[in-house]
Design a protein around this motif. Sequence first.
Motif, PDB file in Angstrom:
ATOM      1  N   LEU A   1       0.821  -1.196   0.000  1.00 48.16           N
ATOM      2  CA  LEU A   1       0.000   0.000   0.000  1.00 48.16           C
ATOM      3  C   LEU A   1       0.869   1.266   0.000  1.00 48.16           C
ATOM      4  O   LEU A   1       2.079   1.203   0.190  1.00 48.16           O
ATOM      5  N   GLY A   2       0.232   2.417  -0.228  1.00 50.05           N
ATOM      6  CA  GLY A   2       0.958   3.669  -0.292  1.00 50.05           C
ATOM      7  C   GLY A   2       1.696   3.976   1.000  1.00 50.05           C
ATOM      8  O   GLY A   2       1.266   3.588   2.087  1.00 50.05           O
ATOM      9  N   GLY A   3       2.810   4.696   0.862  1.00 48.90           N
ATOM     10  CA  GLY A   3       3.630   5.037   2.012  1.00 48.90           C
ATOM     11  C   GLY A   3       5.095   4.890   1.668  1.00 48.90           C
ATOM     12  O   GLY A   3       5.450   4.476   0.557  1.00 48.90           O
ATOM     13  N   THR A   4       5.956   5.217   2.615  1.00 48.65           N
ATOM     14  CA  THR A   4       7.395   5.109   2.425  1.00 48.65           C
ATOM     15  C   THR A   4       7.931   3.958   3.259  1.00 48.65           C
ATOM     16  O   THR A   4       7.651   3.873   4.472  1.00 48.65           O
ATOM     17  N   TYR A   5       8.707   3.093   2.630  1.00 48.49           N
ATOM     18  CA  TYR A   5       9.239   1.887   3.263  1.00 48.49           C
ATOM     19  C   TYR A   5      10.764   1.958   3.190  1.00 48.49           C
ATOM     20  O   TYR A   5      11.339   2.024   2.103  1.00 48.49           O
TER      21      TYR A   5
END
Length: 365
Positions: free
Chosen positions: A56-60
């Motif tokens: 899903l969207g976001g920063t990893y």
Amino acid sequence: MKRCHLAYLACTAALVGVGLGAVPAAAAHKILVVHQGESIQKAVDAARAGDTVFVLGGTYHESVKISTPRVTLRGVGPGTVIKPVGTKPAPKPPKTTAAKAAISCAEGGNGICVVGTKTKNVEGVTVSDLTVTGFSRAGVFGMATDGMTVHRVYAVKNGVWGIAQERSVRGLFRDNYARDNGDAGLFLANTIKEEAGAYDAGRTLVEHNRFEGNRIGVTVRRLRNLTLAENYVTGNCAGVFVVGDENKPKAGNVQVTSNRVDKNNKSCPKTERLPALQGSGIVLTGTEKNRVAGNLVTGHAGKSPLSGGIVLFKSFVGVTSDQNVVDQNTLQNNSPADLVNTETKGRGNSFRGNSCRVSRPAGLC
């Protein structure tokens, strides 16, 4: 206690035999959903052949290694961002082989690694719909792969390559955007760790991508049997390089067709391998039996030895370029010339049916 958000959504398909009674249901393929704050690698380690890891969207902040065949790693688009760990605390020593492999991918400076073994290619892996940025080496790196697909990936500001692949066959690179990477937006090669003859890339296809602001848009090095078609290459120091050397078999049999190659006039200093680059559209050197056809090559200007619209360049190691065909291209406003041929010893090279004004030597247009 923090609730775990790793979900498993089963996608099953049942087969029914007409007139033969019921056939047992096919093995379920799962979708493993990763939310921001969770580990992509943990989901990849849990995936089996045919599964999808949906991020899903976001920063990893992590690197991810895939070695299971037919796994798909997919985000929601540019909003799924994979970056290096950075200043986060160092991870605890890994206990599993898969975890150790993921650490080695990170230590190598790569974002996503798709890697087989010396004796067996990993088959059918797909990486799509996400951003990889800030890695010291490559955003996406594949080695010993068969049928790896990289689709709608944004590879931005990585230290060496946006997307890279070596010792692989039947790759598909489509609808990607590689921008502002230190070397090539897309780098395809036989091997980078040893001297070896050209590798048969098994009809690898590069199409509908945009390469912008890199040192070189696309580098094809020591490969055969590959097509670059309908890509947009702009704002790099050089657009497309097809490169061979003295090893056997010789590099070549690359089709460069229907691409738009425009204003690759960024200036880059020389390296151990190449002189300073600026204003190069499509360059062939040390290769054979390539076809460069139907491309629109415009607006290049520079004083590098490799400057020009379409350049057939004498090899730096003395290997001739032979039986290359440059035909039906449209070239405009390229300097020092639209067509440049410095290959004086090669055999069977031909320039025909191109729309251009100036060539070196004269008479190629």
